[in-house]
Design a protein around this motif. Structure first.
Motif, PDB file in Angstrom:
ATOM      1  N   ALA A  83       0.648  -4.029   7.263  1.00 51.89           N
ATOM      2  CA  ALA A  83       1.766  -4.887   7.665  1.00 51.89           C
ATOM      3  C   ALA A  83       2.203  -4.568   9.087  1.00 51.89           C
ATOM      4  O   ALA A  83       2.667  -5.444   9.807  1.00 51.89           O
ATOM      5  CB  ALA A  83       2.926  -4.671   6.702  1.00 51.89           C
ATOM      6  N   GLY A 108      -0.484  -7.097   2.171  1.00 49.45           N
ATOM      7  CA  GLY A 108      -0.542  -6.154   1.049  1.00 49.45           C
ATOM      8  C   GLY A 108      -0.872  -6.875  -0.239  1.00 49.45           C
ATOM      9  O   GLY A 108      -0.132  -6.790  -1.225  1.00 49.45           O
ATOM     10  N   GLU A 139      -5.086  -6.082   3.174  1.00 45.91           N
ATOM     11  CA  GLU A 139      -4.844  -5.009   2.199  1.00 45.91           C
ATOM     12  C   GLU A 139      -5.416  -3.696   2.751  1.00 45.91           C
ATOM     13  O   GLU A 139      -6.610  -3.607   3.011  1.00 45.91           O
ATOM     14  CB  GLU A 139      -5.506  -5.365   0.856  1.00 45.91           C
ATOM     15  CG  GLU A 139      -5.490  -4.261  -0.183  1.00 45.91           C
ATOM     16  CD  GLU A 139      -4.109  -3.652  -0.434  1.00 45.91           C
ATOM     17  OE1 GLU A 139      -3.147  -4.390  -0.681  1.00 45.91           O
ATOM     18  OE2 GLU A 139      -4.002  -2.406  -0.360  1.00 45.91           O
ATOM     19  N   SER A 191       4.713 -10.047  -1.520  1.00 43.40           N
ATOM     20  CA  SER A 191       5.211  -9.825  -2.876  1.00 43.40           C
ATOM     21  C   SER A 191       5.044  -8.362  -3.228  1.00 43.40           C
ATOM     22  O   SER A 191       3.934  -7.821  -3.185  1.00 43.40           O
ATOM     23  CB  SER A 191       4.511 -10.731  -3.899  1.00 43.40           C
ATOM     24  OG  SER A 191       3.153 -10.477  -4.006  1.00 43.40           O
ATOM     25  N   ARG A 237       5.752 -15.486  -9.365  1.00 45.47           N
ATOM     26  CA  ARG A 237       4.662 -15.653  -8.380  1.00 45.47           C
ATOM     27  C   ARG A 237       4.423 -17.142  -8.106  1.00 45.47           C
ATOM     28  O   ARG A 237       4.228 -17.550  -6.968  1.00 45.47           O
ATOM     29  CB  ARG A 237       3.355 -15.055  -8.915  1.00 45.47           C
ATOM     30  CG  ARG A 237       3.331 -13.564  -9.021  1.00 45.47           C
ATOM     31  CD  ARG A 237       1.914 -13.089  -9.373  1.00 45.47           C
ATOM     32  NE  ARG A 237       1.897 -11.675  -9.648  1.00 45.47           N
ATOM     33  CZ  ARG A 237       1.857 -10.711  -8.712  1.00 45.47           C
ATOM     34  NH1 ARG A 237       1.815 -11.029  -7.447  1.00 45.47           N
ATOM     35  NH2 ARG A 237       1.835  -9.434  -9.047  1.00 45.47           N
TER      36      ARG A 237
HETATM   37  C1  LIG Z   1       2.910  -3.003  -5.883  1.00 42.28           C
HETATM   38  S1  LIG Z   1       1.494  -3.459  -4.956  1.00 42.28           S
HETATM   39  C2  LIG Z   1       1.685  -5.224  -4.840  1.00 42.28           C
HETATM   40  C3  LIG Z   1       0.390  -5.917  -4.569  1.00 42.28           C
HETATM   41  C4  LIG Z   1       0.471  -7.440  -4.438  1.00 42.28           C
HETATM   42  N1  LIG Z   1       1.258  -7.832  -3.286  1.00 42.28           N
HETATM   43  C5  LIG Z   1       1.002  -8.094  -5.680  1.00 42.28           C
HETATM   44  O1  LIG Z   1       2.016  -8.804  -5.621  1.00 42.28           O
HETATM   45  O2  LIG Z   1       0.375  -7.934  -6.733  1.00 42.28           O
HETATM   46  C6  LIG Z   1       1.928  -2.902  -3.303  1.00 42.28           C
HETATM   47  C7  LIG Z   1       0.855  -3.228  -2.291  1.00 42.28           C
HETATM   48  O3  LIG Z   1       1.322  -2.936  -0.969  1.00 42.28           O
HETATM   49  C8  LIG Z   1       0.241  -2.374  -0.243  1.00 42.28           C
HETATM   50  N2  LIG Z   1       0.748  -1.654   0.918  1.00 42.28           N
HETATM   51  C9  LIG Z   1       1.331  -0.433   0.970  1.00 42.28           C
HETATM   52  N3  LIG Z   1       1.637  -0.120   2.239  1.00 42.28           N
HETATM   53  C10 LIG Z   1       1.261  -1.168   3.002  1.00 42.28           C
HETATM   54  C11 LIG Z   1       1.301  -1.453   4.405  1.00 42.28           C
HETATM   55  N4  LIG Z   1       1.832  -0.587   5.260  1.00 42.28           N
HETATM   56  N5  LIG Z   1       0.811  -2.629   4.828  1.00 42.28           N
HETATM   57  C12 LIG Z   1       0.294  -3.526   3.952  1.00 42.28           C
HETATM   58  N6  LIG Z   1       0.222  -3.307   2.630  1.00 42.28           N
HETATM   59  C13 LIG Z   1       0.697  -2.144   2.157  1.00 42.28           C
HETATM   60  C14 LIG Z   1      -0.449  -1.494  -1.271  1.00 42.28           C
HETATM   61  O4  LIG Z   1      -1.752  -1.100  -0.872  1.00 42.28           O
HETATM   62  C15 LIG Z   1      -0.434  -2.425  -2.479  1.00 42.28           C
HETATM   63  O5  LIG Z   1      -1.506  -3.308  -2.464  1.00 42.28           O
END
Ligand SMILES: C[S@@+](CC[C@H](N)C(=O)[O-])C[C@H]1O[C@@H](n2cnc3c(N)ncnc32)[C@H](O)[C@@H]1O
Length: 216
Positions: A96, A48, A69, A112, A33
């Motif tokens: 996204a 996200g 988010e 990420s 990170r």
């Molecule tokens: C494994 S988590 C990672 C969270 C953060 N990016 C991190 O690195 O800790 C996946 C993230 O992607 C988000 N997510 C899923 N579908 C998404 C979308 N279509 N657009 C934006 N975020 C999304 C989820 O809500 C979640 O917060």
């Protein structure tokens, strides 16, 4: 409270990630990170953002982070994390595929562990391309398709069956760097690594850390 546009509600996944994310960081993912965010400046879009595990690692040259988010529980936690971040962080509902930011308004974008989960990777990359300034940078830290055919076969089988249902829409077999290159970006760097470094690789072990520039 009424649901906002782009809200999703995945309380079980949210709870799992709130425990699993910090554990991965303690096991060493936090170093990746830091490398992901190193040297960023100006206005940064984070797609996200989950519950904000990246926030404390932004450097002083970042003037604002807009963290999008869609999941309500994670977003609430991200709002709390934003309060103690070293740079100004604004948390917004959105996805996204539908980023609540003006065209050409961002110096950089950060993804990420999210391009594995978006519903439509191509649409997501088009949106990131739209909101970045010309020449703006996309930094990415993602688990990706395995380099060996057997590993990729297992990943594809999982993606076609149980994995996305069990892991919040995640897919293990996406060739994310190729998708970025096809989405109007010039990939400047891509470092491949395995995390965690278990003797038997997990479906999500192959990772890439990279940077790409928006080209027109
Ligand atoms: C494994 S988590 C990672 C969270 C953060 N990016 C991190 O690195 O800790 C996946 C993230 O992607 C988000 N997510 C899923 N579908 C998404 C979308 N279509 N657009 C934006 N975020 C999304 C989820 O809500 C979640 O917060």
């Amino acid at each position: 409270m009424t649901a906002r546009r782009n809200d999703t509600d995945r309380p079980v996944f949210a709870r799992i990630w709130m425990a699993a994310g910090p554990r991965l960081d303690r096991e060493g993912f936090v170093e990746w990170r830091r490398r992901l965010l190193h040297g960023l400046s100006g206005r940064v879009l984070e797609i996200g953002a989950g519950h904000g595990l990246n926030f404390s690692h932004y450097g002083a040259d970042v003037t604002e982070v807009v963290a999008v988010e869609p999941e309500r529980h994670l977003r609430r936690m991200a709002e709390a994390a934003a309060d103690s971040a070293p740079v100004p962080v604004t948390v917004r509902a959105g996805s996204a595929e539908d980023v609540p930011c003006a065209a050409g308004s961002m110096d950089a974008a950060v993804c990420s562990l999210v391009l594995c989960s978006v519903r439509d990777q191509r649409a997501a990359l088009l949106e990131i391309h739209r909101v970045l300034k010309p020449g703006g940078e996309l930094r990415f830290l993602e688990h990706v398709r395995a380099g060996n055919p057997a590993g990729a076969l297992v990943q594809r089988a999982l993606d076609a069956t149980i994995w996305p249902l069990l892991v919040g829409g995640c897919h293990t077999s996406r060739a994310t760097t190729d998708a970025i290159a096809a989405g109007g970006f010039e990939v400047a760097s891509a470092t491949h690594f395995r995390f965690p470094t278990t003797a038997v690789p997990l479906p999500t072990s192959p990772h890439v850390l990279g940077a790409a520039r928006r080209v027109t």
